[in-house]
Write an enzyme that holds these catalytic residues in place. Structure first.
Site, PDB file in Angstrom:
ATOM      1  N   ASP A 154    -106.400 -36.960-127.694  1.00 13.46           N
ATOM      2  CA  ASP A 154    -106.200 -37.772-128.899  1.00 13.46           C
ATOM      3  C   ASP A 154    -105.396 -39.016-128.544  1.00 13.46           C
ATOM      4  O   ASP A 154    -104.437 -38.936-127.768  1.00 13.46           O
ATOM      5  CB  ASP A 154    -105.459 -36.971-129.979  1.00 13.46           C
ATOM      6  CG  ASP A 154    -106.379 -35.924-130.598  1.00 13.46           C
ATOM      7  OD1 ASP A 154    -107.597 -36.174-130.683  1.00 13.46           O
ATOM      8  OD2 ASP A 154    -105.872 -34.863-130.976  1.00 13.46           O
ATOM      9  N   GLU A 182    -108.637 -18.861-124.379  1.00 15.72           N
ATOM     10  CA  GLU A 182    -107.889 -20.099-124.115  1.00 15.72           C
ATOM     11  C   GLU A 182    -106.392 -19.891-124.322  1.00 15.72           C
ATOM     12  O   GLU A 182    -105.966 -19.260-125.282  1.00 15.72           O
ATOM     13  CB  GLU A 182    -108.390 -21.196-125.056  1.00 15.72           C
ATOM     14  CG  GLU A 182    -107.674 -22.516-124.826  1.00 15.72           C
ATOM     15  CD  GLU A 182    -108.418 -23.678-125.436  1.00 15.72           C
ATOM     16  OE1 GLU A 182    -109.621 -23.808-125.167  1.00 15.72           O
ATOM     17  OE2 GLU A 182    -107.800 -24.430-126.198  1.00 15.72           O
ATOM     18  N   TYR A 206    -118.482 -31.446-130.801  1.00 17.60           N
ATOM     19  CA  TYR A 206    -117.976 -31.318-132.172  1.00 17.60           C
ATOM     20  C   TYR A 206    -119.136 -31.083-133.127  1.00 17.60           C
ATOM     21  O   TYR A 206    -119.756 -32.053-133.607  1.00 17.60           O
ATOM     22  CB  TYR A 206    -117.193 -32.592-132.538  1.00 17.60           C
ATOM     23  CG  TYR A 206    -116.076 -32.845-131.544  1.00 17.60           C
ATOM     24  CD1 TYR A 206    -114.802 -32.357-131.787  1.00 17.60           C
ATOM     25  CD2 TYR A 206    -116.322 -33.494-130.325  1.00 17.60           C
ATOM     26  CE1 TYR A 206    -113.778 -32.531-130.843  1.00 17.60           C
ATOM     27  CE2 TYR A 206    -115.322 -33.670-129.381  1.00 17.60           C
ATOM     28  CZ  TYR A 206    -114.051 -33.182-129.646  1.00 17.60           C
ATOM     29  OH  TYR A 206    -113.062 -33.345-128.697  1.00 17.60           O
ATOM     30  N   LYS A 257    -122.142 -38.444-122.269  1.00 15.49           N
ATOM     31  CA  LYS A 257    -121.118 -37.632-121.579  1.00 15.49           C
ATOM     32  C   LYS A 257    -121.788 -36.570-120.703  1.00 15.49           C
ATOM     33  O   LYS A 257    -121.369 -36.355-119.565  1.00 15.49           O
ATOM     34  CB  LYS A 257    -120.205 -36.999-122.641  1.00 15.49           C
ATOM     35  CG  LYS A 257    -119.082 -36.182-122.102  1.00 15.49           C
ATOM     36  CD  LYS A 257    -117.889 -36.140-123.051  1.00 15.49           C
ATOM     37  CE  LYS A 257    -118.021 -35.127-124.160  1.00 15.49           C
ATOM     38  NZ  LYS A 257    -116.769 -34.999-124.930  1.00 15.49           N
TER      39      LYS A 257
END
Ligand code: FAD
Length: 290
Positions: free
Chosen positions: A109, A17, A145, A165
């Protein structure tokens, strides 16, 4: 190539990433990082998208550089919390034009001083996923998470929303970083019980300086096991030793994951090709580069 196909391969895969520059003047530096990272032959490279706008402007450019400039499949992150639907649709059109097929769809966020959600805007990543699905033939990933999302009241609530989701159209998930592999293994049991069956890429962050650890705990809420805390306590004041220990710790985590049947690991490389390269070297007989 779609990430879902890569994750289907039998041999272990490792992806990296990166984050895009804040300013155009840094674009060439990040493109150089892409080139160095591409030489490691990761199975794909992802590029983040800042939720508050600061680092989102160049995400498509860098995704284009990864895939069309360096021939590594690109996964473009896309957040929706501070975006209008029009803005999101325009980014999707840019991705289509660059033939980028993979999107990691995120809420982002919630900005501290903002009204949220704005009328007619996105509230959760699942809404973004529905929207992307309706816009074209994309392979869509979502975040998960293993220790629970910081806003969720309970892990059970978070898992129910994760299920929604995935049902909205996720082809795969990528985890938040964790420093104890048992956290990942326990999470896999929990999602299996919820009948969530998409591939779950394990996210590993090599922590190579003491500053990172404070940020990680405050941003992600990840638990720091005593074994890792001892490393930070012992080596935090010696940058070279901390770097070496952080690389060794991340390598061990990856070897343990692969040995236990986890076929794909995503490294949060933080634009550090040297750190990524050291980990790839440590895994040279385990991750066979194409
Ligand atoms: P969601 O899936 O929408 O979940 C957010 C919260 O809402 C969770 O607590 C969830 O339980 C809850 N929730 C979901 N649906 C419902 C519902 N229907 N009703 C009630 N509650 C609900 N941030 C960036 O800004 N840019 C990036 O590029 C980026 N990349 C990331 C990559 C990975 C792999 C990970 C793990 C995180 C990344 N983040 C990034 C951080 C992420 O944006 C934040 O963690 C954000 O707070 C949540 O995003 P999400 O997509 O997981 O949100």
């Amino acid at each position: 190539m779609k990430i879902a196909e890569i994750l289907n391969e039998e041999k272990p895969g490792i992806s990296c990433e990166l984050f895009p520059p804040k300013q155009g003047s840094q674009l060439d530096n990040v493109k150089e990082v892409v080139r160095e990272m591409a030489l490691l032959a990761p199975s794909y490279m992802s590029i983040t998208y800042g939720a508050t706008g600061g680092t989102s402007e160049y995400t498509v450019d860098i995704a284009n550089e990864i895939q069309n400039g360096n021939h590594v499949p690109a996964l473009a992150h896309l957040t929706c919390v501070s975006s209008t639907r029009e803005k999101v649709h325009s980014v999707i059109e840019q991705l289509k034009a660059a033939k980028i097929k993979n999107i990691l769809a995120l809420r982002g966020d919630i900005p501290k001083d903002a009204d949220f959600p704005l009328p007619n805007q996105y509230k959760y990543a699942s809404e973004l996923i529905y929207d992307i699905k309706s816009q074209g033939d994309f392979c869509i990933g979502g975040a998960c998470y293993p220790e629970g999302h910081p806003e969720a009241d309970t892990i059970e609530d978070d898992l129910c929303h994760l299920k929604e989701k995935v049902e909205a159209g996720c082809d795969f998930l990528t985890t938040q970083m964790f420093f104890d592999n048992n956290v990942y293994y326990n999470f896999m049991y929990k999602i299996l019980k919820k009948d969530i069956r998409v591939p779950v890429v394990a996210g590993i962050m090599p922590v190579t300086n003491s500053r990172q650890i404070k940020q990680i705990i405050s941003l992600s809420g990840s638990m720091v096991p005593p074994r890792f805390r001892a490393i930070v306590d012992r080596f935090a004041d010696d940058p070279a030793a901390m770097r070496q220990a952080g690389i060794a710790y991340a390598t061990e985590q990856i070897i343990d994951l692969i040995a236990n049947g986890v076929n794909h690991v995503h490294i949060y490389t933080m634009n550090k090709p040297g750190v990524a390269g050291a980990i790839f070297d440590n895994l040279s007989e385990i991750y066979v580069r194409k």
